[in-house]
Design a protein around this motif. Structure first.
Motif, short mmCIF file in Angstrom:
data_model
loop_
_atom_site.label_atom_id
_atom_site.label_comp_id
_atom_site.label_asym_id
_atom_site.label_seq_id
_atom_site.Cartn_x
_atom_site.Cartn_y
_atom_site.Cartn_z
N ASN A 154 -9.81 -2.06 -5.52
CA ASN A 154 -9.60 -1.46 -4.20
C ASN A 154 -8.18 -1.69 -3.70
O ASN A 154 -7.55 -0.80 -3.13
CB ASN A 154 -10.61 -2.03 -3.19
CG ASN A 154 -11.90 -1.24 -3.16
OD1 ASN A 154 -11.89 -0.01 -3.13
ND2 ASN A 154 -13.03 -1.94 -3.18
N LEU A 155 -7.66 -2.90 -3.92
CA LEU A 155 -6.27 -3.20 -3.53
C LEU A 155 -5.29 -2.30 -4.29
O LEU A 155 -4.33 -1.79 -3.71
CB LEU A 155 -5.96 -4.68 -3.79
CG LEU A 155 -6.67 -5.70 -2.91
CD1 LEU A 155 -6.31 -7.12 -3.35
CD2 LEU A 155 -6.28 -5.51 -1.45
N ILE A 156 -5.54 -2.12 -5.58
CA ILE A 156 -4.66 -1.28 -6.39
C ILE A 156 -4.72 0.17 -5.91
O ILE A 156 -3.69 0.84 -5.77
CB ILE A 156 -5.07 -1.37 -7.88
CG1 ILE A 156 -4.80 -2.78 -8.41
CG2 ILE A 156 -4.31 -0.34 -8.71
CD1 ILE A 156 -5.36 -3.04 -9.79
N GLY A 157 -5.93 0.66 -5.62
CA GLY A 157 -6.07 2.04 -5.15
C GLY A 157 -5.38 2.27 -3.83
O GLY A 157 -4.67 3.27 -3.64
N ASN A 158 -5.54 1.36 -2.89
CA ASN A 158 -4.91 1.51 -1.57
C ASN A 158 -3.40 1.43 -1.67
O ASN A 158 -2.67 2.18 -0.99
CB ASN A 158 -5.43 0.44 -0.62
CG ASN A 158 -6.89 0.65 -0.26
OD1 ASN A 158 -7.37 1.78 -0.21
ND2 ASN A 158 -7.61 -0.43 -0.02
N ALA A 159 -2.90 0.53 -2.51
CA ALA A 159 -1.44 0.39 -2.69
C ALA A 159 -0.86 1.65 -3.31
O ALA A 159 0.21 2.13 -2.91
CB ALA A 159 -1.13 -0.83 -3.55
N TYR A 160 -1.56 2.24 -4.29
CA TYR A 160 -1.06 3.45 -4.92
C TYR A 160 -1.11 4.64 -3.96
O TYR A 160 -0.20 5.48 -3.95
CB TYR A 160 -1.88 3.77 -6.17
CG TYR A 160 -1.46 5.07 -6.82
CD1 TYR A 160 -0.22 5.20 -7.43
CD2 TYR A 160 -2.32 6.18 -6.82
CE1 TYR A 160 0.17 6.40 -8.01
CE2 TYR A 160 -1.93 7.37 -7.41
CZ TYR A 160 -0.69 7.47 -8.01
OH TYR A 160 -0.31 8.67 -8.58
N GLN A 161 -2.14 4.71 -3.15
CA GLN A 161 -2.22 5.80 -2.18
C GLN A 161 -1.07 5.73 -1.18
O GLN A 161 -0.45 6.76 -0.85
CB GLN A 161 -3.56 5.76 -1.44
CG GLN A 161 -3.82 6.99 -0.57
CD GLN A 161 -5.20 6.95 0.05
OE1 GLN A 161 -5.59 5.95 0.63
NE2 GLN A 161 -5.94 8.04 -0.08
N ASP A 162 -0.74 4.53 -0.71
CA ASP A 162 0.40 4.36 0.18
C ASP A 162 1.70 4.77 -0.51
O ASP A 162 2.57 5.42 0.09
CB ASP A 162 0.50 2.91 0.66
CG ASP A 162 -0.65 2.54 1.58
OD1 ASP A 162 -1.34 3.45 2.08
OD2 ASP A 162 -0.87 1.33 1.79
N TYR A 163 1.84 4.38 -1.77
CA TYR A 163 3.02 4.72 -2.55
C TYR A 163 3.14 6.24 -2.70
O TYR A 163 4.22 6.82 -2.55
CB TYR A 163 2.93 4.06 -3.93
CG TYR A 163 4.02 4.45 -4.90
CD1 TYR A 163 5.22 3.75 -4.95
CD2 TYR A 163 3.83 5.52 -5.78
CE1 TYR A 163 6.22 4.12 -5.85
CE2 TYR A 163 4.81 5.88 -6.68
CZ TYR A 163 6.01 5.18 -6.72
OH TYR A 163 6.99 5.54 -7.59
N PHE A 164 2.02 6.89 -2.97
CA PHE A 164 2.01 8.34 -3.17
C PHE A 164 2.44 9.07 -1.90
O PHE A 164 3.28 9.97 -1.94
CB PHE A 164 0.61 8.78 -3.59
CG PHE A 164 0.52 10.22 -4.01
CD1 PHE A 164 0.68 10.57 -5.34
CD2 PHE A 164 0.27 11.23 -3.09
CE1 PHE A 164 0.59 11.90 -5.74
CE2 PHE A 164 0.19 12.55 -3.48
CZ PHE A 164 0.35 12.89 -4.81
N ILE A 165 1.87 8.67 -0.78
CA ILE A 165 2.21 9.32 0.49
C ILE A 165 3.66 9.08 0.85
O ILE A 165 4.37 9.97 1.33
CB ILE A 165 1.27 8.83 1.61
CG1 ILE A 165 -0.17 9.29 1.33
CG2 ILE A 165 1.73 9.33 2.96
CD1 ILE A 165 -1.17 8.75 2.31
#
Length: 443
Positions: A154-165
């Motif tokens: 979950n931490l990895i997914g949230n961090a990647y989503q922030d990076y993507f945006i």
């Protein structure tokens, strides 16, 4: 003898079955409790060993994703989920200080959810996956810090989503609008600058309105088309009225200096105009002297992808001359329009010798109102865009942590087989218990 022995065995089995049923009837609750305890314990063991088996699912939810592209048209690279920037953000969120981003990324693997075999002959195989699976192997984050795999994913997914945006979505438009009119800038020049800013903002709003037409910001209460309409009113009414007043009244901050500047610009533009006109005329003469009996294209034997020949066409030198002549005509016309514009401004400035304070105050007030309105629309545009990114663009990458369902987590078919064994054990247990009770009752 064999018939008697078989009949005796049959009667014995029936008697045994009757005793077993009586035992079950007498100790049914104990049998049920035994089966329940054994099944629950076994399911718990299965669940403990497999409950943390999970993977991160990344789903790209926008139009360009099916073409393997980012929202801005660049090539999509899902493996950036393992980039140092994302991994550093994950470690920061997990409060892990003695593990490097490279160590964490080495524990990850990324694979498409819908993998298939590509075949050039089969057009159905021309498919780009929009869903990817990220698997996390056992590592220090789980063993030393005891962070569950699901939590880490979950931490990895949230961090990647922030990076993507942050990297691949539009973060608004930056236009520098001065808070007040500079005292050494002419009123007409101030108008030109504000007009340029307004046109730049309009271009941005046109692009946003194309794919976010119905979005309404909760904080501003505006949509991109509404802001664009207000900006069009500024461009079509307020700005032309302001310029008309400046020209009609000949409003200038330093008239002599401004006229001298216009004269200098006109001399430079006239030279460029003559150069462009001469280039246009020379190319025209060459084209007119071209032999009309010659073809304007040349046919060249060419081989296609199926190894078949066809005659392709290529342009000749005269075609390039015609293209250059057309470009010269466009540039020359643009310079000519700018010359006429500057001459018009100079004429109006020369008609007035001195401005009254009322004229300069009104011109300054008109520019101030335009500046304030333009600043408001710019702020509303960027705020609406921020809200759009948070509400809509945040859905460009949907993250979910998936794993075994409840049935798979507790063993699936294994727990069903174990349950059958537990039922047999429970029956044998209550049968033995019943026999033991009967024996002691007789004693």
């Amino acid at each position: 003898m064999s018939k008697k022995r078989g009949k005796k065995t049959y009667v014995s089995l029936l008697a045994e079955l009757e005793r077993t049923l009586k035992a079950l009837k007498r100790y049914w609750f104990l049998a049920l409790l035994l089966v329940t305890v054994l099944s629950a314990g076994t399911a718990g063991l299965f669940y403990k060993s497999s409950a943390d088996d999970a993977f991160l699912k990344l789903t790209y939810n926008y139009e360009n994703a099916v073409y393997g592209l980012l929202p801005n048209g660049a090539k999509l690279d899902t493996y950036l989920v393992m980039s140092d920037e994302v991994m550093q953000n994950v470690l920061k969120r997990a409060c892990i200080t003695d593990m490097s981003p490279r160590e964490l990324s080495s524990l990850l693997s990324v694979t498409p959810m819908n993998s298939h075999t590509f075949s050039p002959e089969n057009t159905a195989s021309y498919y780009i996956s929009t869903s990817y699976m990220v698997i996390l192997d056992e590592g220090k984050a789980q063993t030393k810090y005891r962070i569950p795999r699901r939590s880490m994913l979950n931490l990895i997914g949230n961090a990647y989503q922030d990076y993507f945006i942050q990297h691949y979505t539009d973060d608004g438009i930056s236009i520098e609008i001065p808070p007040a009119r500079e005292t050494d800038r002419e009123y007409e020049e101030e108008y030109e600058y504000l007009s340029m800013c307004a046109k730049e903002l309009l271009s941005y709003l046109n692009s946003k309105s194309n794919y976010a037409n119905s979005f309404v910001s909760e904080s501003t209460g505006l949509s991109f088309p509404v802001i664009r309409q207000e900006l069009n009113n500024l461009l079509n009414v307020s700005l032309p009225d302001c310029r008309a007043f400046i020209l009609e009244q000949g409003v200038a901050f330093n008239r002599s200096r401004y006229i001298a500047k216009i004269n200098y610009l006109l001399n430079d533009m006239n030279r460029n105009y003559e150069k462009g006109k001469n280039a246009f005329d020379i190319r025209g003469e060459v084209i007119q002297g071209y032999d009309g009996e010659m073809v304007s294209t040349v046919l060249i034997p060419t081989e296609d992808t199926k190894e078949k020949f066809y005659m392709s066409k290529t342009q000749t030198g005269v075609d390039y001359l015609a293209l250059d002549r057309s470009t010269s005509a466009i540039n020359t016309s643009r310079v000519k329009r700018e010359i006429e514009k500057q001459e018009n401004i100079r004429t109006h400035m020369q008609l007035v010798s001195e401005n009254s304070s009322a004229d300069t105050d009104k011109a300054g007030a008109l520019l101030d109102r335009i500046r304030a309105e333009l600043s408001r629309l710019l702020k509303a545009t960027n705020q609406t865009n921020t809200d759009f990114n948070q509400q809509k663009a945040g859905e460009y990458v949907k993250i979910s942590v998936s794993g075994n369902g409840l049935m798979e987590a507790i063993g699936g078919k294994k727990i069903l087989a174990a349950g059958f064994v537990f039922v047999v054990v429970a029956i044998l247990f209550v049968r033995k218990l019943s026999m033991w009770k009967e024996k002691h009752e007789k004693v």
